[in-house]
Design an enzyme around this catalytic site. Structure first.
Site, PDB file in Angstrom:
ATOM      1  N   CYS A 114       1.148  -1.056  -0.018  1.00  0.00           N
ATOM      2  CA  CYS A 114      -0.282  -0.363  -0.412  1.00  0.00           C
ATOM      3  C   CYS A 114       0.357   1.432   0.308  1.00  0.00           C
ATOM      4  CB  CYS A 114      -1.207  -0.059   1.156  1.00  0.00           C
ATOM      5  SG  CYS A 114      -2.190  -1.288   1.707  1.00  0.00           S
ATOM      6  N   HIS A 139       0.656   4.273  -2.187  1.00  0.00           N
ATOM      7  CA  HIS A 139      -0.022   5.697  -1.344  1.00  0.00           C
ATOM      8  C   HIS A 139       1.665   6.887  -0.284  1.00  0.00           C
ATOM      9  CE1 HIS A 139      -3.707   4.485  -2.942  1.00  0.00           C
ATOM     10  NE2 HIS A 139      -3.663   3.380  -2.366  1.00  0.00           N
ATOM     11  N   ARG A 155     -12.772  -1.388  -1.927  1.00  0.00           N
ATOM     12  CA  ARG A 155     -11.943  -0.421  -2.351  1.00  0.00           C
ATOM     13  C   ARG A 155     -10.485  -1.495  -2.106  1.00  0.00           C
ATOM     14  NH1 ARG A 155     -11.687   4.798  -5.196  1.00  0.00           N
ATOM     15  NH2 ARG A 155      -9.217   3.592  -6.339  1.00  0.00           N
ATOM     16  N   CYS A 189      -7.913  -2.300  -4.417  1.00  0.00           N
ATOM     17  CA  CYS A 189      -6.501  -2.275  -4.387  1.00  0.00           C
ATOM     18  C   CYS A 189      -5.518  -3.530  -4.475  1.00  0.00           C
ATOM     19  CB  CYS A 189      -6.192  -2.080  -3.432  1.00  0.00           C
ATOM     20  SG  CYS A 189      -6.459   0.467  -4.216  1.00  0.00           S
TER      21      CYS A 189
END
Lengths: 113, 101, 287
Positions: free
Chosen positions: C201, C205, C244, C248
């Site tokens: 992640c 991000h 979501r 991802c």
């Protein structure tokens, strides 16, 4: 005698064939660059002629000057973690996202850039 | 020089395919190996997206009597599962080294 | 793994109490966990301050629109007539409709303005309770069937409750060993590379936030939880945070976990703690 010669010639061809890149290989390499389910290199790298490139990774240009040894280039695509363990570039070869042949085609295509 | 490189490539290629085949002699055994390997990857939370798809396709091919196809599919699943577990083990030990600064 | 976690925790706790000048007594255990977490929060928020010096911390509740000026203008136009408006209305109707036993959601959640209470670590149960989990538990306690977790009625109810709670401040607390371990589980998940593409992640991000990945700009991870559920034009409807998460995970070719799995609840807990101090502003709209 004749058989032996033929065998040697054949063997020689099979050994050299993978290293001998023609137009077809270059074209295959180019397709991989843009195929989402394959290389999809364009999502991170700017590549001359590609539209909507990503901009996180360095542009793939002047590859021959920057990577005179094809093995270095091959290694970077096969497993970018060798150079940088934290890299966000997927280990295309090590994780079997691309085959050995496909990586060879990519190297050939990158050398045209 | 070129010939030598070619030989090395061929040698490594045949070597890796040999070593990946594990001990499985036929599609049934390969399928069992793949299922076990994938369960091990899942147990540590690192299963990959497509592995179970390859395994179920292999099962279907086997049921249809397509041994060779079943073997190939099971092998793909097996290879993925082994890599996934290796990835998971590396991460469980080292994840803190991957925190961006 | 758990033992290393606990060992790590203990040594860190020892270190902080030393730092605090040996004044803290062992009985005040909760303060120590919160202090450990506070350290993480400030490191995390500093990362984004350095990455986007011009963006105010408060603005991260707006996701990618906090950092992408062009996209923000289009988005503000869309928010003039929010695409989730009808779904919030549906959510209100659902919320107010009595169960078969005559009770309703109000018996569990009052006026529904409870967003800031979730996710929370329930010490008795030893697990993270999210808003969606609490909604289904309220239903089951009243003899109703649980709803599916990704979209549909659960997202509408959650959207109505988020709407009722707008302006509340994110303040997730980590005040026990159990809570700390759940938090650490989420943290480990967030930073671990997974899937065939070997991405975490944080890779997208944090490392790649603000850059283009083909046509997409990954949002900053801070503020991820503030505006859910989200109406995505791609979905044509509302979806939950765990939907979501699953998306991802699939994109990097990892097998997604089930919505409301322990993994995703811990991840939500970690992400919420990282957004402490921001405003809840759900539901949101996204591409």
């Amino acid at each position: 005698m004749r058989v032996k010669k033929v065998v040697i010639a054949l063997l020689g061809f099979f050994i050299i064939a993978p290293l001998w890149a023609g137009e077809a290989e270059i074209e295959k390499g180019k397709n991989l660059i843009y195929t989402r389910t394959k290389g999809n290199c364009i999502s991170c790298h700017m590549i001359p002629g590609g539209s909507l490139p990503g901009n996180f990774a360095p542009p793939l240009v002047q590859m021959k000057a920057r990577y005179p040894d094809p093995d270095d280039l091959r290694k970077q695509i096969f497993d970018a973690r060798i150079k940088n363990p934290q890299t966000i570039m997927p280990p295309f070869g090590a994780h079997k996202m691309l085959s050995e042949d496909e990586i060879d085609w990519l190297v050939e295509y990158l050398y045209t850039l | 020089m070129k010939n030598l490189k070619g030989l090395v490539v061929i040698a490594t290629l045949s070597f890796t395919s040999l070593s990946f085949a594990g001990d499985a002699l036929n599609a049934e055994e390969m399928l069992i190996d793949a299922e076990e390997a994938n369960a091990a990857a899942a147990a540590i939370g690192f299963e990959w997206r497509d592995t179970s798809k390859f395994i179920s396709e292999a099962r279907i091919a086997l049921a249809d009597g397509k041994q060779e196809e079943a073997y190939q599919l099971a092998q793909r699943g097996y290879d993925q599962a082994v890599l996934a577990k290796k990835q998971g083990e590396l991460m469980m030990e080292n994840w803190e080294k991957y925190i961006p600064m | 793994m758990l033992t290393t976690k606990i060992k790590l925790t203990l040594s860190l706790v020892a270190a902080t109490s030393l730092l605090a000048g040996c004044t803290s007594s062992n009985s005040d255990e909760s303060a120590d966990y919160q202090a450990l977490v506070q350290q993480d929060i400030s490191t995390f928020q500093t990362f984004f301050k350095n990455r986007f010096p011009d963006v105010e911390i408060e603005d991260y509740k707006n996701g990618v629109y906090a950092i992408d000026e062009n996209a923000r203008l289009q988005w503000e136009d869309i928010e003039e007539f929010p695409p989730y408006e009808l779904e919030v209305d549906d959510g209100k109707v659902l919320y107010e409709t009595p169960f078969a036993n005559g009770k309703s959601y109000a018996d569990c959640f009052g006026d529904g303005a409870v967003r800031k209470q979730y996710p929370q670590f329930d010490d008795k149960r030893g697990e993270v309770v999210t808003l969606e989990l609490a909604i289904n538990e309220c239903r089951e306690a009243n003899g109703e069937k649980p709803l599916k977790y990704k979209k549909g009625n659960i997202a509408k109810l959650s959207a109505y409750m988020a709407f009722q709670s707008r302006g509340q401040i994110v303040a997730a607390r980590v005040s026990s060993e159990g809570a700390y371990n759940a938090y650490m589980g989420g943290k480990e998940f967030f930073y671990s590379k997974r899937g065939q593409m070997n991405l975490s992640c944080a890779d997208c991000h944090m490392r790649a936030t603000g850059y283009y990945l083909r046509a997409d700009v990954p949002s900053p991870a801070i503020g991820h939880v503030t505006h859910f559920p989200v109406h995505r034009s791609k979905w044509g409807q509302l979806g939950t945070l765990h939907r979501r998460y699953g998306g991802c995970n699939q994109n990097i070719r990892a097998k997604a976990f089930k919505p409301q799995s322990e993994e995703y609840r811990n991840l939500e807990f970690f992400q919420t703690v990282m957004s402490n101090g921001l405003e809840f502003n759900g539901p949101g709209s996204r591409k």
